[in-house]
Write a protein that holds these residues in place. Structure first.
Motif, PDB file in Angstrom:
ATOM      1  N   ILE A 144      43.332  83.027  24.506  1.00  0.00           N
ATOM      2  CA  ILE A 144      44.583  83.504  25.095  1.00  0.00           C
ATOM      3  C   ILE A 144      45.331  82.366  25.782  1.00  0.00           C
ATOM      4  O   ILE A 144      46.559  82.276  25.721  1.00  0.00           O
ATOM      5  N   LEU A 145      44.589  81.481  26.432  1.00  0.00           N
ATOM      6  CA  LEU A 145      45.194  80.359  27.157  1.00  0.00           C
ATOM      7  C   LEU A 145      44.451  79.079  26.811  1.00  0.00           C
ATOM      8  O   LEU A 145      43.218  79.058  26.765  1.00  0.00           O
ATOM      9  N   SER A 146      45.211  78.025  26.564  1.00  0.00           N
ATOM     10  CA  SER A 146      44.610  76.733  26.235  1.00  0.00           C
ATOM     11  C   SER A 146      45.284  75.637  27.050  1.00  0.00           C
ATOM     12  O   SER A 146      46.515  75.495  27.023  1.00  0.00           O
ATOM     13  N   ALA A 147      44.489  74.886  27.806  1.00  0.00           N
ATOM     14  CA  ALA A 147      44.981  73.759  28.599  1.00  0.00           C
ATOM     15  C   ALA A 147      44.259  72.499  28.130  1.00  0.00           C
ATOM     16  O   ALA A 147      43.030  72.486  28.016  1.00  0.00           O
ATOM     17  N   ARG A 148      45.020  71.443  27.860  1.00  0.00           N
ATOM     18  CA  ARG A 148      44.434  70.215  27.316  1.00  0.00           C
ATOM     19  C   ARG A 148      44.959  68.998  28.079  1.00  0.00           C
ATOM     20  O   ARG A 148      46.167  68.783  28.182  1.00  0.00           O
ATOM     21  N   GLY A 149      44.027  68.230  28.625  1.00  0.00           N
ATOM     22  CA  GLY A 149      44.382  66.985  29.305  1.00  0.00           C
ATOM     23  C   GLY A 149      45.258  67.164  30.519  1.00  0.00           C
ATOM     24  O   GLY A 149      46.120  66.329  30.804  1.00  0.00           O
ATOM     25  N   ILE A 150      45.026  68.245  31.283  1.00  0.00           N
ATOM     26  CA  ILE A 150      45.879  68.544  32.436  1.00  0.00           C
ATOM     27  C   ILE A 150      45.577  67.598  33.593  1.00  0.00           C
ATOM     28  O   ILE A 150      44.434  67.497  34.053  1.00  0.00           O
ATOM     29  N   THR A 151      46.613  66.911  34.063  1.00  0.00           N
ATOM     30  CA  THR A 151      46.500  66.100  35.278  1.00  0.00           C
ATOM     31  C   THR A 151      47.600  66.519  36.238  1.00  0.00           C
ATOM     32  O   THR A 151      48.634  67.053  35.840  1.00  0.00           O
ATOM     33  N   LYS A 152      47.365  66.269  37.515  1.00  0.00           N
ATOM     34  CA  LYS A 152      48.385  66.526  38.534  1.00  0.00           C
ATOM     35  C   LYS A 152      48.276  65.453  39.608  1.00  0.00           C
ATOM     36  O   LYS A 152      47.228  65.300  40.252  1.00  0.00           O
ATOM     37  N   THR A 153      49.368  64.725  39.769  1.00  0.00           N
ATOM     38  CA  THR A 153      49.440  63.664  40.772  1.00  0.00           C
ATOM     39  C   THR A 153      50.586  63.963  41.724  1.00  0.00           C
ATOM     40  O   THR A 153      51.680  64.350  41.298  1.00  0.00           O
ATOM     41  N   VAL A 154      50.328  63.810  43.004  1.00  0.00           N
ATOM     42  CA  VAL A 154      51.368  64.011  44.020  1.00  0.00           C
ATOM     43  C   VAL A 154      51.490  62.743  44.851  1.00  0.00           C
ATOM     44  O   VAL A 154      50.560  61.937  44.946  1.00  0.00           O
ATOM     45  N   GLY A 155      52.663  62.584  45.471  1.00  0.00           N
ATOM     46  CA  GLY A 155      52.892  61.419  46.301  1.00  0.00           C
ATOM     47  C   GLY A 155      53.220  60.180  45.472  1.00  0.00           C
ATOM     48  O   GLY A 155      53.134  60.184  44.243  1.00  0.00           O
ATOM     49  N   THR A 156      53.577  59.133  46.139  1.00  0.00           N
ATOM     50  CA  THR A 156      53.902  57.871  45.483  1.00  0.00           C
ATOM     51  C   THR A 156      53.328  56.710  46.275  1.00  0.00           C
ATOM     52  O   THR A 156      53.006  56.834  47.461  1.00  0.00           O
ATOM     53  N   GLY A 157      53.218  55.583  45.606  1.00  0.00           N
ATOM     54  CA  GLY A 157      52.756  54.366  46.272  1.00  0.00           C
ATOM     55  C   GLY A 157      51.377  54.521  46.886  1.00  0.00           C
ATOM     56  O   GLY A 157      50.459  55.059  46.271  1.00  0.00           O
TER      57      GLY A 157
END
Length: 312
Positions: free
Chosen positions: A40-53
């Protein structure tokens, strides 16, 4: 003494031996394999980045995950492991930094806020720890509002909301307001709201955290029943190890990575979910005569724009 030579045996009329038939005990692994459940749901290579520097932080680090129909999956892990962020991405509330997400055959990757909201309305139902019910609407009206927000094609929203409440054992509490409900009842209303409009995925965030053991058990039995639908996948984020006995699958996440994915090892053999949740049957409370107009008023007060004109 001389031996007479042995004459060759005539095999021209001999019938070939019949091949051995496999017994039930010796059936091949493919014969015994469980039916393949649709994804039903497929997630591939999920990344999450917040902020900078110097303040940049990577919360999710390459998550690959599939949710199958007919399964209750638990997502577990310590605080700060990325569970809530992953749930928000799977529910199209947040966009991943990189990676692909498909829900019910539709691609969420690359969608803007409106596109994500559209997929979320049509395919995702949420169950929150804090219930998030409108205090000025009764149970029936809370579900009618959810159906309207989903832009459901259901002609009779009141009847559909009523059926959803009956399915979670609250047919006798349609006229009850959140302030007059127990925690378990409010969470069952929240589950009914998530089911309204027949979404493809149910995502629950700590559904038992605010409940005592009895109500928590009733809610998990209900979630297990909901997950039996072969057209729907159910994912629960939880810290509560009491929920393990109801799971078909348990995924553990640590430091933004999935570290284990187990099926069928936690199911309690003596805990059946084939029965309906038993609930106390108090005196039926009357429902307001014109719930549609009350839903419209509550929506306007909260800033919601209704998608259909209520039949007041």
């Amino acid at each position: 003494m001389t031996r007479e030579p042995r004459m060759p045996t005539d095999t021209s009329n001999r019938k070939p031996a019949s091949p051995a038939m496999p017994s039930k005990d010796n059936a091949t692994a493919s014969d015994q394999a469980a039916p393949v459940l649709p994804t039903i749901l497929s997630a591939r290579g999920i990344t999450k980045t917040v902020g900078t520097g110097a303040g940049e932080l990577t919360i999710l680090k390459g998550i690959d995950l599939e949710l199958k129909a007919g399964e209750l999956t638990l997502l577990m892990g310590p605080s700060g492991s990325g569970k809530t962020t992953l749930l928000s991405i799977l529910g199209c509330i947040l966009s991943p930094t990189t990676g692909d997400l498909d829900i019910a055959g539709e691609t969420a990757s690359g969608q803007g806020p409106e596109g994500l909201a559209d997929i979320r309305r049509r395919h995702v139902g949420f169950v929150f720890q804090s219930y998030n019910l409108f205090p000025t609407l009764n149970a029936l009206e809370n579900l009618m509002l959810a159906l309207d927000v989903r832009d459901s094609d259901i002609a009779d929203a009141e009847a559909a909301a009523s059926d959803a409440l009956k399915s979670v054992g609250l047919g006798h509490r349609m006229g009850a307001y959140p302030g007059r409900m127990s925690g378990g009842e409010k969470q069952r209303v929240a589950i009914a709201r998530a089911l309204a409009g027949a979404p493809s995925v149910i995502l629950a965030d700590e559904p038992t955290a605010a409940l005592d053991s009895e109500n928590g058990r009733a809610v998990m039995e209900l979630m297990a029943q909901v997950a039996k639908d072969k057209s729907r996948a159910v994912l629960c984020v939880t810290h509560d190890h009491r929920t393990l006995g109801y799971a078909d699958r348990v995924i553990t996440i640590e430091d933004g990575r999935i570290v284990s994915d187990e099926r069928g090892t936690h199911k309690s053999p003596d805990r059946s979910t084939d029965h309906a949740v038993e609930v106390e049957q108090p005196v039926e409370q009357p429902v307001q005569q014109q719930p549609a107009s009350r839903v419209a008023a509550a929506a306007a007060a909260s800033g919601f724009k209704l998608r259909r004109r209520p039949n007041a």
